[in-house]
Design a protein around this motif. Structure first.
Motif, PDB file in Angstrom:
ATOM      1  N   SER A 141      28.750  10.344 -23.942  1.00  0.00           N
ATOM      2  CA  SER A 141      27.773   9.962 -24.967  1.00  0.00           C
ATOM      3  C   SER A 141      27.694  11.000 -26.087  1.00  0.00           C
ATOM      4  O   SER A 141      27.207  10.706 -27.177  1.00  0.00           O
ATOM      5  N   SER A 143      25.767  13.402 -26.021  1.00  0.00           N
ATOM      6  CA  SER A 143      24.373  13.855 -26.085  1.00  0.00           C
ATOM      7  C   SER A 143      23.923  14.447 -24.745  1.00  0.00           C
ATOM      8  O   SER A 143      24.509  14.160 -23.710  1.00  0.00           O
ATOM      9  N   ASP A 145      21.173  14.244 -22.100  1.00  0.00           N
ATOM     10  CA  ASP A 145      20.155  13.255 -21.723  1.00  0.00           C
ATOM     11  C   ASP A 145      19.387  13.731 -20.496  1.00  0.00           C
ATOM     12  O   ASP A 145      19.975  14.276 -19.562  1.00  0.00           O
ATOM     13  N   ARG A 168      14.670   7.714 -18.913  1.00  0.00           N
ATOM     14  CA  ARG A 168      15.765   8.547 -19.435  1.00  0.00           C
ATOM     15  C   ARG A 168      15.583   8.742 -20.928  1.00  0.00           C
ATOM     16  O   ARG A 168      15.575   7.765 -21.696  1.00  0.00           O
ATOM     17  N   ASN A 170      17.199   9.986 -24.201  1.00  0.00           N
ATOM     18  CA  ASN A 170      18.517  10.305 -24.771  1.00  0.00           C
ATOM     19  C   ASN A 170      18.338  11.072 -26.076  1.00  0.00           C
ATOM     20  O   ASN A 170      17.473  10.730 -26.885  1.00  0.00           O
ATOM     21  N   ASP A 181      16.074   5.215 -25.541  1.00  0.00           N
ATOM     22  CA  ASP A 181      15.621   5.710 -24.239  1.00  0.00           C
ATOM     23  C   ASP A 181      15.611   4.549 -23.244  1.00  0.00           C
ATOM     24  O   ASP A 181      15.494   3.382 -23.632  1.00  0.00           O
TER      25      ASP A 181
END
Lengths: 278, 98
Positions: A141, A143, A145, A168, A170, A181
């Motif tokens: 991703s 990112s 998270d 979650r 993100n 999210d």
């Protein structure tokens, strides 16, 4: 641009499959409250596959992963998951290391009864952007998270039930894309059809209901169309254990798909895991 | 002289049977929370790490663990409770069988 959007759509779809490491007879597609004993280590080698299609798109992915969990105390465990992914999406393929995850679970409440346990635990996961995102399709991703959740359950000689909720968050990832999210709600029931003794092969059957919702993705401050929505899965699974070894496998079948706009939706997801603890 | 000592020693043996410190001791641990064979391995591992434990028998259906220790080794209730707790369970009862 089209490639990016396709990656977003399929990435979202695949990203729904949150991995939750389990100890003992926990669920497979959602977290359970079990923690490994003090000083214990559990190694899991798993294969996860998913297929999604719709609105002229097709994607398929296979992921091999290795998990290790360690019991700091009988109530607190830490772990790591290292995944290797192969993805095919609309004729494009890519494979390599995906995003590595570290996780921790703390059992904050427990009630032991003869032949049964009630438990409740809090969990946290941190996903690092170790997967390549320059490929098509993306393997990671890009990112960092963070997932937090609560889980509770009951385990007895004959019956099992679990419930969990997780969120979650993100962060902004590759291409300044911030994926929406996610929220997870799960309920699980299980049965041990035949009561076996210690060191005898043991089988447990479970059925999970997994609800997963994703917020809209954002890029450059704009909400992207054809992202977000929710899906509900029914997931039968089986646990088989013998001594220190366990094999568990299951399939996630979508029963309701309410994804926003035109998105590919999951056809199915499946997991098979080999577990050894010592 | 040696003959009398031998007779005296044998007589003492009859009068005072071997205590738990001079023979293998056996204990039963009643454990709450034991639900599955796979998770009960934690107890076996914790007991195997305990010095002096020579034999372990786990009965899941009754929630009873029988532990045998080597000659001269004993197990206290507090020690058993700690072992069971580290494995993720609760000690309900503890009994020395000899």
């Amino acid at each position: 641009m089209k490639k990016t959007l396709l990656s977003v759509v399929v990435g979202l779809s695949a990203g729904f499959a949150g991995n939750f490491s389990a100890y003992a007879h926990g669920p497979l597609f959602s977290p359970g409250p079990e923690t490994i004993f003090k000083g214990g280590t559990q190694i899991t080698a798993g294969l996860q596959t998913s297929k999604s299609s719709g609105v002229g798109q097709k994607s398929r992915s296979y992921q091999l992963y290795l998990e290790a969990e360690y019991g700091l105390t009988s109530d607190w465990q830490v772990g790591i998951e290292i995944p290797y992914t192969w993805k095919k999406q609309n004729g494009f393929t890519a494979n390599g290391l995906a995003d590595i995850v570290i996780d921790s679970k703390y059992l904050f409440w427990k009630k032991d009864l003869p032949g049964a346990q009630y438990k409740a635990a809090a969990l946290a996961k941190l996903k690092f952007p170790t997967g390549k995102n320059s490929t098509t399709p993306r393997l990671g991703s890009g990112s960092v998270d963070i997932t937090g959740g609560l889980t509770a359950g009951y385990e007895s000689r004959r019956w099992y039930w679990f419930a969990s909720a997780a969120y979650r968050a993100n962060t902004k990832g590759a291409g300044s894309l911030k994926k929406g999210d996610m929220q997870f709600l799960n309920v699980v029931g299980g049965i041990r059809p035949v009561l076996t003794e210690y060191s005898e092969p043991d089988t447990v059957l479970m059925l999970e209901m997994n609800w997963q919702r994703a917020g809209r993705d954002q890029q450059g401050g704009n909400k992207l169309a054809n992202t977000g929505g929710w899906e509900l899965f029914v997931s039968p699974l089986v646990w088989w254990t013998s001594g220190q070894v366990a094999i568990r496998g299951g399939v996630q079948i979508p029963v309701v798909s309410a994804l926003k706009g035109n998105q590919a939706s999951a056809d199915y997801r499946a997991k098979l895991e080999f577990v050894y603890h010592f | 002289m040696f003959k009398y000592l031998k007779i005296a020693a044998l007589s003492l043996g009859f009068l005072f049977p071997l205590t738990s410190t001079t023979m293998a001791a056996k204990y039963t641990l009643q454990v709450d929370g034991l639900a599955c064979p796979f998770c009960a391995y934690g107890i076996e591992k914790q007991l195997n790490k305990t010095k002096g434990v020579t034999n372990i028998k786990i009965n899941i259906n009754d929630g009873i663990i029988t532990v045998t220790t080597a000659k001269g080794k004993t197990m206290s209730k507090a020690q058993a409770a700690r072992i069971v707790k580290n494995a993720g369970f609760t000690l309900r009862g503890f009994k020395a069988l000899n």
